[in-house]
Design a protein around this motif. Structure first.
Motif, PDB file in Angstrom:
ATOM      1  N   MET A   1       8.119   9.197  -3.265  1.00 14.88           N
ATOM      2  CA  MET A   1       9.402   8.658  -3.712  1.00 14.88           C
ATOM      3  C   MET A   1       9.742   7.374  -2.958  1.00 14.88           C
ATOM      4  O   MET A   1      10.183   6.381  -3.559  1.00 14.88           O
ATOM      5  CB  MET A   1      10.509   9.697  -3.534  1.00 14.88           C
ATOM      6  CG  MET A   1      10.292  10.980  -4.318  1.00 14.88           C
ATOM      7  SD  MET A   1      10.231  10.715  -6.101  1.00 14.88           S
ATOM      8  CE  MET A   1      11.966  10.654  -6.508  1.00 14.88           C
ATOM      9  N   GLU A   2       9.535   7.370  -1.654  1.00 10.87           N
ATOM     10  CA  GLU A   2       9.779   6.150  -0.879  1.00 10.87           C
ATOM     11  C   GLU A   2       8.886   5.014  -1.378  1.00 10.87           C
ATOM     12  O   GLU A   2       9.329   3.858  -1.504  1.00 10.87           O
ATOM     13  CB  GLU A   2       9.508   6.390   0.608  1.00 10.87           C
ATOM     14  CG  GLU A   2      10.509   7.275   1.307  1.00 10.87           C
ATOM     15  CD  GLU A   2      10.201   8.764   1.197  1.00 10.87           C
ATOM     16  OE1 GLU A   2      10.880   9.550   1.880  1.00 10.87           O
ATOM     17  OE2 GLU A   2       9.281   9.138   0.441  1.00 10.87           O
TER      18      GLU A   2
ATOM     19  N   LYS B   1       8.381  -0.810   6.392  1.00 17.17           N
ATOM     20  CA  LYS B   1       9.023  -1.335   5.174  1.00 17.17           C
ATOM     21  C   LYS B   1      10.277  -0.531   4.830  1.00 17.17           C
ATOM     22  O   LYS B   1      11.284  -1.093   4.392  1.00 17.17           O
ATOM     23  CB  LYS B   1       8.031  -1.307   4.005  1.00 17.17           C
ATOM     24  CG  LYS B   1       6.897  -2.327   4.114  1.00 17.17           C
ATOM     25  CD  LYS B   1       5.960  -2.242   2.924  1.00 17.17           C
ATOM     26  CE  LYS B   1       4.787  -3.195   3.034  1.00 17.17           C
ATOM     27  NZ  LYS B   1       5.182  -4.613   2.846  1.00 17.17           N
ATOM     28  N   VAL B   2      10.209   0.793   5.016  1.00 17.71           N
ATOM     29  CA  VAL B   2      11.386   1.637   4.769  1.00 17.71           C
ATOM     30  C   VAL B   2      12.509   1.254   5.727  1.00 17.71           C
ATOM     31  O   VAL B   2      13.684   1.168   5.337  1.00 17.71           O
ATOM     32  CB  VAL B   2      11.031   3.132   4.908  1.00 17.71           C
ATOM     33  CG1 VAL B   2      12.290   3.998   4.893  1.00 17.71           C
ATOM     34  CG2 VAL B   2      10.076   3.558   3.800  1.00 17.71           C
TER      35      VAL B   2
ATOM     36  N   VAL C   1       0.878  -1.172   0.000  1.00 16.11           N
ATOM     37  CA  VAL C   1       0.000   0.000   0.000  1.00 16.11           C
ATOM     38  C   VAL C   1       0.914   1.219   0.000  1.00 16.11           C
ATOM     39  O   VAL C   1       1.567   1.530   0.996  1.00 16.11           O
ATOM     40  CB  VAL C   1      -0.938   0.020   1.217  1.00 16.11           C
ATOM     41  CG1 VAL C   1      -1.801   1.293   1.207  1.00 16.11           C
ATOM     42  CG2 VAL C   1      -1.849  -1.214   1.225  1.00 16.11           C
ATOM     43  N   MET C   2       0.957   1.887  -1.143  1.00 19.53           N
ATOM     44  CA  MET C   2       1.801   3.075  -1.287  1.00 19.53           C
ATOM     45  C   MET C   2       1.144   4.265  -0.581  1.00 19.53           C
ATOM     46  O   MET C   2      -0.072   4.281  -0.389  1.00 19.53           O
ATOM     47  CB  MET C   2       2.012   3.388  -2.771  1.00 19.53           C
ATOM     48  CG  MET C   2       2.650   2.265  -3.561  1.00 19.53           C
ATOM     49  SD  MET C   2       2.647   2.549  -5.365  1.00 19.53           S
ATOM     50  CE  MET C   2       3.833   3.905  -5.501  1.00 19.53           C
TER      51      MET C   2
ATOM     52  N   ALA D   1      17.683   6.658   0.850  1.00 23.21           N
ATOM     53  CA  ALA D   1      18.087   8.027   0.512  1.00 23.21           C
ATOM     54  C   ALA D   1      18.915   8.043  -0.774  1.00 23.21           C
ATOM     55  O   ALA D   1      18.746   8.933  -1.624  1.00 23.21           O
ATOM     56  CB  ALA D   1      18.882   8.634   1.667  1.00 23.21           C
ATOM     57  N   GLN D   2      19.806   7.079  -0.943  1.00 26.50           N
ATOM     58  CA  GLN D   2      20.635   7.003  -2.154  1.00 26.50           C
ATOM     59  C   GLN D   2      19.778   6.760  -3.392  1.00 26.50           C
ATOM     60  O   GLN D   2      19.987   7.392  -4.438  1.00 26.50           O
ATOM     61  CB  GLN D   2      21.669   5.890  -2.005  1.00 26.50           C
ATOM     62  CG  GLN D   2      22.754   6.187  -0.980  1.00 26.50           C
ATOM     63  CD  GLN D   2      23.645   4.981  -0.717  1.00 26.50           C
ATOM     64  OE1 GLN D   2      23.244   3.836  -0.919  1.00 26.50           O
ATOM     65  NE2 GLN D   2      24.865   5.237  -0.268  1.00 26.50           N
ATOM     66  N   GLU D   3      18.814   5.851  -3.289  1.00 24.34           N
ATOM     67  CA  GLU D   3      17.995   5.519  -4.449  1.00 24.34           C
ATOM     68  C   GLU D   3      17.031   6.654  -4.796  1.00 24.34           C
ATOM     69  O   GLU D   3      16.757   6.908  -5.975  1.00 24.34           O
ATOM     70  CB  GLU D   3      17.246   4.204  -4.213  1.00 24.34           C
ATOM     71  CG  GLU D   3      18.181   3.016  -4.067  1.00 24.34           C
ATOM     72  CD  GLU D   3      17.570   1.698  -4.492  1.00 24.34           C
ATOM     73  OE1 GLU D   3      16.442   1.679  -5.024  1.00 24.34           O
ATOM     74  OE2 GLU D   3      18.238   0.661  -4.287  1.00 24.34           O
ATOM     75  N   ILE D   4      16.522   7.358  -3.791  1.00 20.92           N
ATOM     76  CA  ILE D   4      15.666   8.518  -4.056  1.00 20.92           C
ATOM     77  C   ILE D   4      16.464   9.603  -4.766  1.00 20.92           C
ATOM     78  O   ILE D   4      15.993  10.219  -5.736  1.00 20.92           O
ATOM     79  CB  ILE D   4      15.058   9.057  -2.746  1.00 20.92           C
ATOM     80  CG1 ILE D   4      13.954   8.109  -2.246  1.00 20.92           C
ATOM     81  CG2 ILE D   4      14.482  10.468  -2.947  1.00 20.92           C
ATOM     82  CD1 ILE D   4      13.363   8.501  -0.905  1.00 20.92           C
ATOM     83  N   SER D   5      17.687   9.849  -4.313  1.00 18.27           N
ATOM     84  CA  SER D   5      18.536  10.860  -4.939  1.00 18.27           C
ATOM     85  C   SER D   5      18.786  10.513  -6.406  1.00 18.27           C
ATOM     86  O   SER D   5      18.703  11.380  -7.282  1.00 18.27           O
ATOM     87  CB  SER D   5      19.868  10.959  -4.187  1.00 18.27           C
ATOM     88  OG  SER D   5      20.726  11.884  -4.805  1.00 18.27           O
TER      89      SER D   5
END
Length: 398
Positions: free
Chosen positions: A249-250, A310-311, A242-243, A320-324
């Motif tokens: 972004m997460e 989940k985060v 469930v987003m 944080a790296q993947e969002i960037s």
């Protein structure tokens, strides 16, 4: 005399030491400044290391059921999924009713609402258009054991204000106030309980209360605590993710991880959103909205907490790296695909009641890829294109 001489010696010594000290400090400063200048001129700038996605230990999943809810950034997610489907030649289950963008909503979903498979096709891979969720019937089209089930929800304060503005012209229940302004929403909320209970509902009344619960197949008027708890448990059982649109972004990174996709598979443009900056919502209004939409508030609180668990499991640094990196890829995607940004033309890209809303839409560059072209399309436009393609293929095969 001796005392005066001692004082003079002391003052001379102190002055000399001070002069030496100041001279040394000045020399150090000049040397330091010179070194800094030389470093700025002569030293090459250190380049930021590029992000490299870790190697996967899984195979990409190509079957997904996306339960598209209203006013939750679901159009952007739908667009991502449809582009992935087109790129990988997947079979999308398309609505066969009057509206190409929905499965005869607000009626509960039924398998008869789907265009049949074409000759040579033996299964569907994707469902992502608006529907009122009906688990048993959805399973007939895309079985739960072979596909990932995903949906998205939003903080009810911001969501309901958006609903009130977006659907004001459509929903009779909203018309006891003269406009969809924030001030009128505040007034409307004071009268809403008595109005809905005395039968003054009218067309599309269900949009005016707990719309997410309604979309997910539950009764939007039942706010009993036990019913809400059981409903949340059922959603947990039926959906893999469930987003949360407030943490978009997460949520996208978790979707990518669930599906074993690449970051480039989830690049997107912000679709179907209002142009301009939205003012921060007053806390008193937010509380009023949550009190009126108790079921949606319960749903959001429950799955917002689930998302952050989940985060945590995913890892905050990795997230944080993947969002960037995703933000960087989104910027490149925009430059590659978009020519200009302008107000949507009535009926051409997005559902825009009476053409009243100032919505964000994109014009693709000339001679761009099919993926770029699809990325700039709103729900109505992309749904119509997919239906046209289906009908053309059917004619060739018949």
């Amino acid at each position: 005399m001796r005392r005066k001489l001692s004082i003079l010696v002391f003052l001379f010594g102190f002055g000399f030491c001070s002069w030496v000290l100041i001279g040394n400090i000045n020399t150090i400063y000049l040397q330091s400044n010179g070194e800094t200048w030389k470093n700025e001129v002569q030293s090459p700038k250190t380049k930021e290391p590029t992000y490299t996605e870790p190697e996967k230990s899984c195979e990409p999943i190509t079957k997904i059921m996306f339960m598209k809810t209203h006013k939750t950034a679901s159009t952007s997610v739908m667009n991502i999924i449809e582009r992935y489907a087109v790129k990988h030649n997947l079979t999308i289950a398309l609505p066969n009713g009057e509206n190409a963008d929905q499965f005869n909503y607000p009626n509960p979903f039924h398998e008869r609402m789907v265009f049949p498979l074409l000759h040579g096709q033996d299964h569907y891979d994707v469902i992502c258009h608006h529907m009122r969720f009906n688990s048993q019937q959805v399973n007939r089209i895309l079985p739960r054991h072979v596909a990932k089930y995903v949906t998205i929800v939003r903080e009810p304060g911001k969501m309901f204000e958006s609903i009130f503005d977006y659907y004001y012209d459509l929903v009779d229940l909203f018309h006891n106030v003269p406009s969809s302004s924030r001030e009128n929403l505040d007034i409307w909320l004071d009268d809403a309980p008595s109005r809905i209970n005395r039968g003054g509902r009218g067309g599309f009344w269900f949009i005016g209360k707990n719309l997410e619960y309604h979309d997910l197949g539950f009764s939007n008027m039942n706010e009993d605590a036990n019913y809400l708890k059981l409903a949340a448990e059922r959603i947990e059982q039926e959906f893999d993710l469930v987003m949360i649109s407030d943490h978009f972004m997460e949520s996208l990174i978790l979707l990518k991880d669930l599906m074993c996709w690449d970051l480039k598979d989830i690049v997107s443009l912000k679709l179907n959103s209002r142009k301009g900056k939205i003012l921060e919502q007053p806390e008193q209004l937010r509380r009023k909205i949550r009190n009126w939409n108790k079921a949606d508030a319960f749903l959001f609180d429950h799955f917002n907490a689930t998302l952050w668990r989940k985060v945590e499991a995913f890892g905050h640094l990795r997230m944080a790296q993947e969002i960037s990196e995703l933000k960087r890829l989104n910027g490149e995607f925009f430059k590659e695909c978009v020519n200009d940004t302008g107000v949507v033309e009535s009926g051409s890209k997005l559902f825009n009641p009476n053409g009243r809303l100032d919505l964000k839409a994109y014009a693709p560059k000339n001679n761009v890829s099919q993926i770029c072209e699809l990325a700039t399309m709103g729900t109505l436009q992309i749904s119509a294109k997919l239906r046209d393609n289906y009908k053309k293929q059917k004619q060739l095969l018949d």
